[in-house]
Structures are given as structure tokens and as C-alpha cells.
Design a protein around this motif. Structure first.
Motif, PDB file in Angstrom:
ATOM      1  N   THR A  81      28.500  20.775  36.770  1.00 32.25           N
ATOM      2  CA  THR A  81      29.501  21.925  36.691  1.00 32.25           C
ATOM      3  C   THR A  81      29.811  22.636  38.144  1.00 32.25           C
ATOM      4  OG1 THR A  81      27.693  23.511  37.033  1.00 32.25           O
ATOM      5  CG2 THR A  81      28.172  22.947  34.755  1.00 32.25           C
ATOM      6  N   MET A  82      31.148  23.204  38.028  1.00 32.90           N
ATOM      7  CA  MET A  82      31.637  23.576  39.401  1.00 32.90           C
ATOM      8  C   MET A  82      30.911  24.735  40.101  1.00 32.90           C
ATOM      9  SD  MET A  82      34.712  22.294  40.026  1.00 32.90           S
ATOM     10  CE  MET A  82      35.150  23.322  41.151  1.00 32.90           C
ATOM     11  N   ASN A  83      30.830  24.925  41.350  1.00 32.07           N
ATOM     12  CA  ASN A  83      30.288  25.761  41.885  1.00 32.07           C
ATOM     13  C   ASN A  83      31.617  26.884  42.061  1.00 32.07           C
ATOM     14  OD1 ASN A  83      29.444  27.733  43.742  1.00 32.07           O
ATOM     15  ND2 ASN A  83      28.328  26.447  45.250  1.00 32.07           N
ATOM     16  N   CYS A  84      31.639  27.638  41.334  1.00 31.81           N
ATOM     17  CA  CYS A  84      32.816  28.459  40.904  1.00 31.81           C
ATOM     18  C   CYS A  84      32.917  29.499  42.202  1.00 31.81           C
ATOM     19  CB  CYS A  84      32.802  29.291  39.441  1.00 31.81           C
ATOM     20  SG  CYS A  84      33.135  28.387  38.117  1.00 31.81           S
ATOM     21  N   GLY A  85      31.753  30.133  42.469  1.00 28.95           N
ATOM     22  CA  GLY A  85      32.108  30.999  43.557  1.00 28.95           C
ATOM     23  C   GLY A  85      32.580  30.314  44.865  1.00 28.95           C
ATOM     24  N   GLU A  86      32.236  29.244  45.328  1.00 31.75           N
ATOM     25  CA  GLU A  86      32.584  28.740  46.491  1.00 31.75           C
ATOM     26  C   GLU A  86      33.967  27.864  46.192  1.00 31.75           C
ATOM     27  OE1 GLU A  86      31.629  28.184  49.718  1.00 31.75           O
ATOM     28  OE2 GLU A  86      30.238  29.747  48.963  1.00 31.75           O
ATOM     29  N   ALA A  87      34.227  27.514  44.975  1.00 34.39           N
ATOM     30  CA  ALA A  87      35.667  26.723  44.691  1.00 34.39           C
ATOM     31  C   ALA A  87      36.657  27.955  44.915  1.00 34.39           C
ATOM     32  CB  ALA A  87      35.495  26.190  43.422  1.00 34.39           C
ATOM     33  N   CYS A  91      39.951  33.801  39.161  1.00 39.29           N
ATOM     34  CA  CYS A  91      39.839  32.261  39.318  1.00 39.29           C
ATOM     35  C   CYS A  91      38.383  32.089  38.786  1.00 39.29           C
ATOM     36  CB  CYS A  91      39.798  31.995  40.870  1.00 39.29           C
ATOM     37  SG  CYS A  91      39.302  30.530  41.307  1.00 39.29           S
ATOM     38  N   GLY A  92      37.528  33.140  38.976  1.00 41.62           N
ATOM     39  CA  GLY A  92      36.067  32.925  38.292  1.00 41.62           C
ATOM     40  C   GLY A  92      36.065  32.650  36.648  1.00 41.62           C
ATOM     41  N   THR A  93      36.758  33.687  36.291  1.00 44.27           N
ATOM     42  CA  THR A  93      37.061  33.554  34.794  1.00 44.27           C
ATOM     43  C   THR A  93      37.618  32.207  34.400  1.00 44.27           C
ATOM     44  OG1 THR A  93      37.396  35.904  34.649  1.00 44.27           O
ATOM     45  CG2 THR A  93      38.055  34.406  32.761  1.00 44.27           C
ATOM     46  N   CYS A  94      38.623  31.668  35.116  1.00 41.75           N
ATOM     47  CA  CYS A  94      39.316  30.354  34.489  1.00 41.75           C
ATOM     48  C   CYS A  94      38.367  29.164  35.072  1.00 41.75           C
ATOM     49  CB  CYS A  94      40.432  30.377  35.571  1.00 41.75           C
ATOM     50  SG  CYS A  94      41.686  31.559  35.283  1.00 41.75           S
ATOM     51  N   CYS A  95      37.489  29.165  35.927  1.00 43.93           N
ATOM     52  CA  CYS A  95      36.708  28.332  36.358  1.00 43.93           C
ATOM     53  C   CYS A  95      35.694  28.081  35.634  1.00 43.93           C
ATOM     54  CB  CYS A  95      36.167  28.589  37.811  1.00 43.93           C
ATOM     55  SG  CYS A  95      34.789  27.309  38.337  1.00 43.93           S
ATOM     56  N   VAL A 113      38.407  23.917  39.166  1.00 42.60           N
ATOM     57  CA  VAL A 113      39.439  24.616  40.229  1.00 42.60           C
ATOM     58  C   VAL A 113      40.277  23.625  40.789  1.00 42.60           C
ATOM     59  CG1 VAL A 113      39.327  26.332  41.866  1.00 42.60           C
ATOM     60  CG2 VAL A 113      37.968  26.620  40.270  1.00 42.60           C
ATOM     61  N   PRO A 114      41.622  24.033  41.015  1.00 42.24           N
ATOM     62  CA  PRO A 114      42.441  22.925  41.554  1.00 42.24           C
ATOM     63  C   PRO A 114      41.959  22.958  42.890  1.00 42.24           C
ATOM     64  CG  PRO A 114      43.733  24.302  40.419  1.00 42.24           C
ATOM     65  CD  PRO A 114      42.437  24.776  40.227  1.00 42.24           C
ATOM     66  N   PRO A 115      42.160  22.127  43.948  1.00 42.09           N
ATOM     67  CA  PRO A 115      41.548  21.931  45.358  1.00 42.09           C
ATOM     68  C   PRO A 115      42.734  22.791  46.154  1.00 42.09           C
ATOM     69  CG  PRO A 115      42.458  19.823  44.690  1.00 42.09           C
ATOM     70  CD  PRO A 115      42.479  20.680  43.572  1.00 42.09           C
ATOM     71  N   GLY A 116      42.109  23.435  47.392  1.00 39.82           N
ATOM     72  CA  GLY A 116      43.124  24.062  48.228  1.00 39.82           C
ATOM     73  C   GLY A 116      43.695  25.136  47.912  1.00 39.82           C
ATOM     74  N   THR A 117      44.607  25.648  48.487  1.00 40.45           N
ATOM     75  CA  THR A 117      45.238  27.128  48.046  1.00 40.45           C
ATOM     76  C   THR A 117      46.782  26.845  47.472  1.00 40.45           C
ATOM     77  OG1 THR A 117      46.015  27.489  50.353  1.00 40.45           O
ATOM     78  CG2 THR A 117      43.910  28.116  49.990  1.00 40.45           C
ATOM     79  N   SER A 118      47.169  25.948  47.629  1.00 41.12           N
ATOM     80  CA  SER A 118      48.525  25.539  46.970  1.00 41.12           C
ATOM     81  C   SER A 118      48.652  25.617  45.487  1.00 41.12           C
ATOM     82  CB  SER A 118      49.271  24.420  47.562  1.00 41.12           C
ATOM     83  OG  SER A 118      50.566  24.001  47.009  1.00 41.12           O
ATOM     84  N   VAL A 119      49.791  26.269  44.988  1.00 39.32           N
ATOM     85  CA  VAL A 119      50.281  26.336  43.551  1.00 39.32           C
ATOM     86  C   VAL A 119      50.677  25.073  42.991  1.00 39.32           C
ATOM     87  CG1 VAL A 119      52.705  26.723  44.016  1.00 39.32           C
ATOM     88  CG2 VAL A 119      51.608  27.462  41.990  1.00 39.32           C
ATOM     89  N   ALA A 122      45.617  25.282  34.797  1.00 39.65           N
ATOM     90  CA  ALA A 122      46.983  25.513  35.197  1.00 39.65           C
ATOM     91  C   ALA A 122      47.665  25.964  33.790  1.00 39.65           C
ATOM     92  CB  ALA A 122      47.587  23.985  35.246  1.00 39.65           C
ATOM     93  N   THR A 123      47.203  26.007  32.546  1.00 37.70           N
ATOM     94  CA  THR A 123      48.027  26.422  31.404  1.00 37.70           C
ATOM     95  C   THR A 123      47.341  27.737  30.752  1.00 37.70           C
ATOM     96  OG1 THR A 123      46.718  24.927  29.953  1.00 37.70           O
ATOM     97  CG2 THR A 123      48.828  24.137  30.839  1.00 37.70           C
ATOM     98  N   MET A 124      46.312  28.217  31.353  1.00 37.45           N
ATOM     99  CA  MET A 124      45.720  29.535  30.993  1.00 37.45           C
ATOM    100  C   MET A 124      46.621  30.519  31.152  1.00 37.45           C
ATOM    101  SD  MET A 124      41.825  30.906  31.327  1.00 37.45           S
ATOM    102  CE  MET A 124      41.191  29.284  31.105  1.00 37.45           C
TER     103      MET A 124
END
Length: 98
Positions: free
Chosen positions: A36-42, A60-64, A70-76, A86-88
């Protein structure tokens, strides 16, 4: 030329993002591992350049939690790496995930 530039920028963001942040959890009998993702860090990384970081991290936490991605980085432009994320959409039909 423009498409080459877009690909170069996308690759730059991917390199900057680093590896995905995953945690391993075992079931009570220890027979299988579920990653599972570490949502907090991601989400901390994803929202690091947001102009509303608290709101970004909450969304982001809800989506994760729902997508385990969670997509990498900060870019859209990296949204496509996590199709669920991406579709939620919100009740109003706007994209939910930052």
C-alpha cells in the motif's frame, strides 16, 4: 518540437520524483504481503508546490486511500500514471485529485 519539449519536461518530473513510496503489510497469518502507498509521504511530495498545501494534502489523501496510487512529482502531466487518481471527480464534476 513542442511534443519533444513536453516529453522532456515530463521525464524531468519523473526523475525528480524518485521511487514510489510503498509499505508492505502482512495479513494476520503472514501468508501474503499487500503493498500500500504511504499516502502521507506521497501527498507531501505531490502537494509540496501547491498554493493551498493543506487542502491539497486533504484531497490527495482521500484519493490515495481510494486508489492506492499517487502520481509522482508535482506536475499535472504525470496524472495518467494513476488512472483512478486522474479520473476521480467531485459531486460537481470537477477533478478531485491534485
Amino acid at each position: 518540437m513542442a511534443s519533444f519539449l513536453l516529453v522532456a519536461i515530463t521525464l524531468l518530473h519523473l526523475v525528480d520524483a524518485g521511487p514510489p513510496m510503498l509499505e508492505e503489510h502482512s495479513e494476520s497469518n503472514g501468508s501474503s504481503l499487500v503493498q500500500t502507498m504511504n499516502c502521507g509521504e506521497a501527498c507531501k511530495v505531490r502537494c509540496s508546490k501547491s498554493w493551498k498545501p493543506k487542502m491539497c494534502k486533504r484531497a490527495c489523501g482521500t484519493c490515495c486511500a481510494r486508489c492506492n496510487c499517487v502520481p509522482p512529482g508535482t506536475s499535472v502531466y504525470t496524472r495518467g500514471m494513476c488512472p483512478c487518481y486522474a479520473t476521480m471527480t467531485t459531486h460537481g464534476g470537477r477533478l478531485k485529485c491534485p
